[in-house]
Write a protein that holds these residues in place. Structure first.
Motif, PDB file in Angstrom:
ATOM      1  N   GLY A  37      -5.754 -19.256 111.396  1.00 15.15           N
ATOM      2  CA  GLY A  37      -5.322 -19.927 110.164  1.00 15.15           C
ATOM      3  C   GLY A  37      -6.421 -20.035 109.114  1.00 15.15           C
ATOM      4  N   GLY A  38      -7.551 -19.397 109.355  1.00 16.92           N
ATOM      5  CA  GLY A  38      -8.688 -19.566 108.427  1.00 16.92           C
ATOM      6  C   GLY A  38      -9.196 -18.256 107.869  1.00 16.92           C
ATOM      7  N   ARG A  85      -4.999 -16.529 106.558  1.00 15.92           N
ATOM      8  CA  ARG A  85      -4.437 -17.620 105.764  1.00 15.92           C
ATOM      9  C   ARG A  85      -3.625 -17.021 104.617  1.00 15.92           C
ATOM     10  N   PRO A  86      -2.363 -17.443 104.467  1.00 15.01           N
ATOM     11  CA  PRO A  86      -1.561 -16.898 103.371  1.00 15.01           C
ATOM     12  C   PRO A  86      -2.246 -17.161 102.020  1.00 15.01           C
ATOM     13  N   GLY A  87      -2.177 -16.203 101.128  1.00 17.14           N
ATOM     14  CA  GLY A  87      -2.754 -16.389  99.797  1.00 17.14           C
ATOM     15  C   GLY A  87      -4.184 -15.889  99.683  1.00 17.14           C
ATOM     16  N   THR A  98     -20.350 -23.680 102.569  1.00 22.05           N
ATOM     17  CA  THR A  98     -20.706 -23.034 103.838  1.00 22.05           C
ATOM     18  C   THR A  98     -22.014 -23.559 104.406  1.00 22.05           C
ATOM     19  N   GLY A  99     -22.900 -24.088 103.541  1.00 22.13           N
ATOM     20  CA  GLY A  99     -24.272 -24.363 103.966  1.00 22.13           C
ATOM     21  C   GLY A  99     -25.139 -23.114 103.829  1.00 22.13           C
ATOM     22  N   GLY A 108     -11.426 -24.985 106.897  1.00 20.11           N
ATOM     23  CA  GLY A 108     -11.292 -26.220 106.122  1.00 20.11           C
ATOM     24  C   GLY A 108     -10.204 -26.115 105.056  1.00 20.11           C
ATOM     25  N   PRO A 109     -10.269 -27.009 104.057  1.00 20.07           N
ATOM     26  CA  PRO A 109      -9.233 -27.043 103.022  1.00 20.07           C
ATOM     27  C   PRO A 109      -9.227 -25.794 102.138  1.00 20.07           C
ATOM     28  N   ALA A 110      -8.227 -25.746 101.268  1.00 18.13           N
ATOM     29  CA  ALA A 110      -8.071 -24.597 100.367  1.00 18.13           C
ATOM     30  C   ALA A 110      -9.337 -24.384  99.549  1.00 18.13           C
ATOM     31  N   LEU A 111      -9.629 -23.139  99.265  1.00 18.80           N
ATOM     32  CA  LEU A 111     -10.837 -22.799  98.511  1.00 18.80           C
ATOM     33  C   LEU A 111     -10.456 -22.304  97.120  1.00 18.80           C
TER      34      LEU A 111
END
Ligand SMILES: NC(=O)c1ccc[n+]([C@@H]2O[C@H](COP(=O)([O-])OP(=O)(O)OC[C@H]3O[C@@H](n4cnc5c(N)ncnc54)[C@H](OP(=O)(O)O)[C@@H]3O)[C@@H](O)[C@H]2O)c1
Length: 341
Positions: A37-38, A85-87, A98-99, A108-111
């Motif tokens: 999912g990422g 991840r879709p999109g 990212t660091g 994590g959340p949408a970028l």
């Protein structure tokens, strides 16, 4: 066949005073896998920012410190290598926290996606990113400059200060910059077209600042603290506004730090001049004001009214030295590390 290694820089130990190279450690780690999912990200540019100094201390603040042995915190421009991840698809350019590393598994959340055709991707970390928004929000929402007023900002050649002065001018105010050294002062006056600029390293800095502000100061955008605040304080006009954005001169101080205790003089001026001092962290304004910021500043860049400068160094391994230099004013423009081409 051996798997290619990713690299990362961790906090090796906590600094006592200004950071040293011994406070950082480069590590090789296995290449991360695409998380379910990422996204799998390759870091292209890493942003180096003054706030990172605060994260190196184990002190209570608005954000959690980096733990010893953990990857240094930071935002970067990345290429999507693989997506579940879709999109998002391979080749997309995104902004991610990212660091300090070459590759990251992102779940994590949408970028935010960056459009390389709309603006150079590096601007997403500077003039069209967090520092730019900080300038916009602090100046327009707290400083609220009016036409004819005097706005003063230090660290004036950097990503925050350079935009503060240019936005102040767009609001019809008079912009006075404070910068370190002749080259930065020339850039602020000639390229950024501030109305006046003063070198804070000059022995008669306070007198020169007073001469540059004959009608006093209506908005002081605080980036530095210490000696600069000491010189600004007597020049503030009644009802002056002070967005307190940063105190870089104090970030590596041990205890109270060197120099005089300015608290009594500050509180007296707050009372007798009806000053407004308002600290802020940029993200408190982001949900409501980020779209307007992007529109205003993108338009200003497109028509040449807003200029910016970047200071790019190649190689993740150079991040500690560049970061240490940033705290001493060695950067000239938004400090970035080119991690990959
Ligand atoms: N509140 C927020 O949300 C937020 C967000 C972003 C940034 N900030 C703050 O905004 C400030 C500027 O950030 P930036 O990213 O634009 O940094 P920057 O201008 O790229 O770099 C920092 C600059 O500070 C100046 N400086 C360092 N020590 C100084 C001293 N003792 N006296 C005077 N100037 C000194 C140096 O410029 P000179 O060589 O010209 O002196 C140095 O180049 C920092 O305080 C940062 O922490 C706050």
């Amino acid at each position: 066949m051996t798997e290619p290694a990713a690299r990362q820089i961790v906090l090796a130990s906590r600094p006592k005073g200004p950071p040293t190279l011994q406070n950082f450690r480069m590590e090789e780690v296995p290449m991360p896998a695409l998380p379910p999912g990422g996204l799998l990200l390759r870091v292209l540019y890493l942003s180096l920012d003054p706030y990172m100094r605060g994260r190196m201390d184990d002190a209570k603040s608005y954000a959690k410190p980096v733990g010893v042995g953990e990857v240094m915190t930071g935002e970067s421009v990345c290429e999507v290598l693989a997506s579940d991840r879709p999109g998002f698809s391979a080749g997309d350019i995104v902004l991610a926290h990212t660091g300090w590393r070459t590759h990251a598994a992102w779940s994590g959340p949408a970028l935010r996606k960056l459009d390389p055709k709309a603006a150079p991707i590096t601007t997403g970390l500077g003039v069209l990113g967090m520092p730019g928004f900080t300038a916009y929000a602090g100046l327009y929402l707290i400083g609220k400059p009016k036409a004819g007023e005097t706005v003063v900002v230090a660290a004036a050649s950097g990503p925050v200060g350079s935009l503060v002065g240019q936005l102040a001018k767009l609001a019809g105010a008079r912009a006075v910059g404070i910068a370190g050294g002749a080259d930065k002062c020339r850039y602020v006056a000639e390229e950024l077209r501030f109305d006046a600029v003063v070198d804070h390293r000059a022995p008669d800095f306070a007198a020169k600042l007073a001469a540059a502000c004959p009608k006093g100061i209506d908005v002081y955008f605080e980036n530095v603290g210490s000696a600069v605040w000491q010189a600004v304080l007597p020049l503030l006009n009644t009802f002056a506004r002070v967005p307190v954005c940063g105190l870089i001169a104090q970030y590596s101080a041990i205890g109270q730090g060197a120099g005089p205790n300015l608290l009594p003089a500050t509180m007296r001026a707050v009372l007798t001049k009806s000053l407004t001092l308002r600290g802020f962290i940029n993200y408190e304004f982001a949900a409501e004001h980020y779209p307007a910021f992007l529109k205003t500043v993108s338009a200003g860049i497109a028509d040449g009214r807003i200029r910016y400068r970047e200071d790019i160094t190649d190689g993740l391994e150079n991040a500690p030295a560049v970061f240490m230099g940033l705290l001493e004013g060695k950067n000239f423009g938004k400090a970035l590390i080119r991690v990959a081409h």
